[in-house]
Scaffold this active site. Structure first.
Site, PDB file in Angstrom:
ATOM      1  N   ARG A 257     -26.171  -3.630 -45.107  1.00 62.02           N
ATOM      2  CA  ARG A 257     -27.003  -2.335 -45.116  1.00 62.02           C
ATOM      3  C   ARG A 257     -28.136  -2.291 -46.045  1.00 62.02           C
ATOM      4  O   ARG A 257     -28.044  -2.853 -47.118  1.00 62.02           O
ATOM      5  CB  ARG A 257     -25.857  -1.372 -45.702  1.00 62.02           C
ATOM      6  CG  ARG A 257     -26.259   0.113 -46.008  1.00 62.02           C
ATOM      7  CD  ARG A 257     -26.264   0.789 -44.335  1.00 62.02           C
ATOM      8  NE  ARG A 257     -26.375   2.199 -44.498  1.00 62.02           N
ATOM      9  CZ  ARG A 257     -26.895   3.074 -43.410  1.00 62.02           C
ATOM     10  NH1 ARG A 257     -27.356   2.505 -42.374  1.00 62.02           N
ATOM     11  NH2 ARG A 257     -26.852   4.378 -43.696  1.00 62.02           N
TER      12      ARG A 257
ATOM     13  N   THR B 228     -30.185   3.159 -33.117  1.00 59.08           N
ATOM     14  CA  THR B 228     -29.106   2.183 -33.553  1.00 59.08           C
ATOM     15  C   THR B 228     -28.389   1.423 -32.053  1.00 59.08           C
ATOM     16  O   THR B 228     -28.747   1.694 -31.180  1.00 59.08           O
ATOM     17  CB  THR B 228     -27.921   3.100 -34.161  1.00 59.08           C
ATOM     18  OG1 THR B 228     -28.650   3.974 -35.219  1.00 59.08           O
ATOM     19  CG2 THR B 228     -26.947   2.232 -34.580  1.00 59.08           C
TER      20      THR B 228
ATOM     21  N   THR C 146     -28.888  -1.095 -37.166  1.00 64.38           N
ATOM     22  CA  THR C 146     -29.955   0.114 -37.099  1.00 64.38           C
ATOM     23  C   THR C 146     -31.283  -0.004 -37.755  1.00 64.38           C
ATOM     24  O   THR C 146     -31.172  -0.691 -38.566  1.00 64.38           O
ATOM     25  CB  THR C 146     -29.044   1.287 -37.563  1.00 64.38           C
ATOM     26  OG1 THR C 146     -29.919   2.460 -37.328  1.00 64.38           O
ATOM     27  CG2 THR C 146     -28.855   1.271 -39.111  1.00 64.38           C
TER      28      THR C 146
ATOM     29  N   ASN D  40     -32.324   3.313 -38.148  1.00 65.23           N
ATOM     30  CA  ASN D  40     -32.082   4.638 -38.243  1.00 65.23           C
ATOM     31  C   ASN D  40     -32.917   5.434 -37.244  1.00 65.23           C
ATOM     32  O   ASN D  40     -32.294   4.931 -35.988  1.00 65.23           O
ATOM     33  CB  ASN D  40     -32.644   5.144 -39.546  1.00 65.23           C
ATOM     34  CG  ASN D  40     -31.906   6.704 -39.749  1.00 65.23           C
ATOM     35  OD1 ASN D  40     -31.007   7.005 -39.291  1.00 65.23           O
ATOM     36  ND2 ASN D  40     -32.631   7.341 -40.590  1.00 65.23           N
TER      37      ASN D  40
ATOM     38  N   ASP E  17     -30.612   8.389 -44.644  1.00 68.27           N
ATOM     39  CA  ASP E  17     -29.011   8.791 -44.661  1.00 68.27           C
ATOM     40  C   ASP E  17     -28.462   9.092 -45.946  1.00 68.27           C
ATOM     41  O   ASP E  17     -27.218   9.260 -45.992  1.00 68.27           O
ATOM     42  CB  ASP E  17     -28.673   7.515 -44.215  1.00 68.27           C
ATOM     43  CG  ASP E  17     -28.485   7.112 -42.533  1.00 68.27           C
ATOM     44  OD1 ASP E  17     -28.642   8.324 -42.025  1.00 68.27           O
ATOM     45  OD2 ASP E  17     -28.299   6.516 -41.917  1.00 68.27           O
TER      46      ASP E  17
ATOM     47  N   SER F 141     -23.439   5.765 -44.236  1.00 69.29           N
ATOM     48  CA  SER F 141     -23.651   5.488 -42.759  1.00 69.29           C
ATOM     49  C   SER F 141     -22.340   5.772 -42.037  1.00 69.29           C
ATOM     50  O   SER F 141     -21.429   6.326 -42.451  1.00 69.29           O
ATOM     51  CB  SER F 141     -23.625   3.804 -42.413  1.00 69.29           C
ATOM     52  OG  SER F 141     -23.498   3.454 -40.938  1.00 69.29           O
ATOM     53  N   SER F 142     -22.802   6.025 -40.672  1.00 68.05           N
ATOM     54  CA  SER F 142     -21.749   6.451 -39.714  1.00 68.05           C
ATOM     55  C   SER F 142     -21.329   5.305 -38.668  1.00 68.05           C
ATOM     56  O   SER F 142     -20.531   5.480 -38.082  1.00 68.05           O
ATOM     57  CB  SER F 142     -22.093   7.646 -38.761  1.00 68.05           C
ATOM     58  OG  SER F 142     -22.427   8.706 -39.735  1.00 68.05           O
TER      59      SER F 142
ATOM     60  N   GLY G 242     -25.611   6.311 -32.034  1.00 66.30           N
ATOM     61  CA  GLY G 242     -25.358   7.830 -31.875  1.00 66.30           C
ATOM     62  C   GLY G 242     -25.472   8.627 -33.298  1.00 66.30           C
ATOM     63  O   GLY G 242     -24.886   9.824 -33.215  1.00 66.30           O
TER      64      GLY G 242
HETATM   65  N1  GLY Z   1     -28.645   5.446 -39.552  1.00 73.66           N
HETATM   66  C1  GLY Z   1     -27.448   5.838 -38.801  1.00 73.66           C
HETATM   67  C2  GLY Z   1     -26.271   5.424 -39.590  1.00 73.66           C
HETATM   68  O1  GLY Z   1     -26.178   4.276 -40.254  1.00 73.66           O
HETATM   69  O2  GLY Z   1     -25.050   5.887 -39.313  1.00 73.66           O
END
Ligand code: GLY
Length: 574
Positions: free
Chosen positions: A101, A375, A393, A395, A417, A446-447, A466
């Protein structure tokens, strides 16, 4: 229980385990013999197979697929971005999540996206180098190759270097997303010259050639970490970023560190789910949602009841996401509490089958801006049963839309984020508080939810892009797998989503009938139909009972590449 098997009951515990010790009992006992890859671009899938044929394992192939996607799907991920690589090794059952990340630069401050009146200025957190975190993807490629691969980095990066040198024809998704971000990119002529070679006149099939990126990849291939994070590339990145408003220092790059994290592990009857740990919110939210629906007699419920209960569970999981989650190295995340069945029991006591609980009982009401298909995710199993589930990603589409001159590195805009101001929604409408506030060196929440489900007979590998909807798409895919279906079904299932705020159930066009929508509305839900579908799920499944592999890409987009192939056993590693 969300399964058609009435005996599929209880035993819903969600715990963090020491990865090595726990996974030994689910180590595959036989090899698939073939390999399966599903990614968002057929050229990236080809790169993965090329590396497997050259004697690489799944981890080498994952580096090759990631680097190839960075070249041919720059709208979604890249060398200037980051990601999570969830990996399972067949020989000893070891699992880990490689956290690549992005991090906030050392000069980042909590108010860097606020104006003189303390108002949040969205453009600053999404456009140009001020929006960019320090990239983690190249460090992760080096780390994975050195610690888990069988080939050399230069071998794993060779397909990407070739694609950057020779060029590729852009697809429909690239053109569509450039339609959104092209205006921003045109502010930086050197960046636009690479990704919009004919200005705004961009058509499917137009060729993108990236010699600067090829040279950057070659420096990485030759010198490893130092080839990107020190020396020529690092100097050009810092100089170029700061000339356009960035705040990077050479030390930000030199200090970047990949972190291996224990995956969130959820025992669900005979299945063991491995999924993303913080700084992703995905694994915790998935555990919470599954915990919340666990006691219900799922097959006995109507479709409307199921959607209602899932929406109520999603609402609560996303509420907790905003309150508690962030970088675990900066704040105490109550992981054990959030994923415990006892905690879910308490939350469930606020759920009713006949009524929705308005999110406004709990917080303010931000707006959700248009979702995008940025992503990327790929799923991969090699012939020995090694597994990689990776979500990557930059983003928003094309990240910050800016590449420092002479690098070809399109920077991410991952800083968005972070919770730029407490309770302020990000580009996905997600809100956050102190745990996800901006701090130097911190990873933004993050998701992304790469997931592996290990069962005694079947193994699922899945994930999707997504934004905020990643988590709920993965939950729907997992439930479909529990119901006995394969990857073609997971990736094509119509989707619905609730994320606490805004307080609405989003539906893909064909997800529910008019009657079902009316039933949900009568329980107090606001239901919003989205004309555009969302997500781009890529899944593979290994059925150990019958020895088959399956790979599927999301039918919502045409450029995905999913295949199962026999790998020539005579290959050698030079
Ligand atoms: N930038 C999207 C995520 O990391 O969830």
């Amino acid at each position: 229980m969300p399964t058609n098997n009435p005996l599929f009951s209880m035993l819903m515990t969600a715990m963090l385990f020491g990865a090595t010790a726990v996974l030994a009992d689910v180590t595959p006992t036989q090899r698939p013999g073939q390999a399966a890859i599903s990614s968002a671009h057929e050229l990236a899938t080809e790169a993965g197979f090329e590396i497997l044929q050259a004697g690489g394992n799944a981890f080498d192939a994952a580096v090759a697929v990631s680097a190839a996607l960075a070249v041919v799907e720059p709208e979604s991920s890249g060398i200037g971005g980051g990601g999570f690589w969830l990996m399972h090794r067949a020989e000893d059952g070891f699992s880990t999540m490689v956290d690549g990340r992005e991090t906030a630069p050392a000069a980042a401050t909590g108010d860097m996206y606020l104006d003189e009146n303390g108002e949040f200025v969205r453009e600053r957190s999404i456009n140009g180098p001020l929006a960019a975190g320090i990239p983690g993807a190249p460090a992760a490629w080096v780390h994975i190759t050195e610690h888990y691969g069988r080939l050399r980095l230069e071998q794993n990066l060779a397909p990407a270097i070739r694609l950057a040198t020779d060029g590729f024809g852009v697809d429909e998704k690239y053109v569509m997303l450039m339609g959104w971000r092209g205006e921003v990119m045109l502010q930086w002529p050197e960046t636009a010259a690479i990704f919009l070679p004919n200005g705004q006149d961009l058509n499917v099939g137009d060729r993108i050639v990236q010699p600067d990126l090829a040279a950057t990849l070659e420096r990485l291939a030759e010198h490893g970490f130092d080839g990107f994070y020190r020396g020529t590339t690092a100097e050009r990145l810092v100089e170029g970023a700061n000339a356009e408003g960035g705040i990077w220092r050479l030390d930000d790059l030199a200090d970047y560190q990949v972190i291996e994290r224990e995956p969130i592990t959820i025992q669900y009857d005979e299945y063991r789910l491995l999924t993303a740990a913080p700084p992703s919110s995905g694994g915790i939210a998935i555990a919470q949602i599954l915990n919340l629906i666990e006691p219900y007699d799922w097959p006995a419920l109507s479709r409307t009841d199921q959607v209602h209960l899932l929406a109520e569970s999603m609402r609560r999981a996303y509420r907790d996401r905003s309150l508690y989650l962030g970088d675990p190295d900066f704040s105490d995340i109550p992981v054990q509490r959030l994923i415990s069945p006892d905690y879910a029991d308490g939350l469930r006591s606020t759920m009713r089958l006949d009524r929705a609980l308005p999110s406004s009982f709990l917080a303010a009401d931000p707006d959700l801006i248009e979702e995008s298909n940025n992503t990327t995710h790929f799923s991969l199993i090699d012939a020995d049963g090694n597994i990689v589930s990776a979500t990557l990603t930059v983003n928003l589409p094309f990240g910050a839309a800016f590449a420092p001159p002479g690098t070809g590195v399109l920077l991410n805009n991952e800083m968005d984020d972070f919770a730029a101001a407490p309770g302020e929604p990000n580009a996905y409408g997600l809100i956050g508080f102190a745990a996800n506030a901006i701090e130097p060196g911190k990873r933004m929440l993050s998701s992304m939810s790469p997931t592996i489900v290990l069962g005694p007979e079947r193994v699922a590998v899945l994930g999707t892009p997504g934004g905020s909807r990643i988590i709920t798409m993965v939950v729907l895919g997992i439930l479909d797998f529990f119901d006995g279906h394969g990857p073609h079904s997971w990736v094509s299932k119509p989707r619905f989503h609730h994320q606490y705020l805004p307080d609405e159930i989003l539906l893909e066009n064909d997800a529910l009938t008019d009657q079902q929508i009316e039933d949900l509305e009568s329980r107090g839900h606001e239901v919003t139909l989205r004309e555009r579908p969302w997500g781009n799920m890529h899944g593979v499944m290994w059925n150990r009972a019958n020895g088959t592999l399956e790979a599927a890409h999301d039918p919502r987009w045409t450029s995905g590449g999913a295949d199962v192939r026999t790998i020539d056993a005579s290959h050698t590693v030079d």
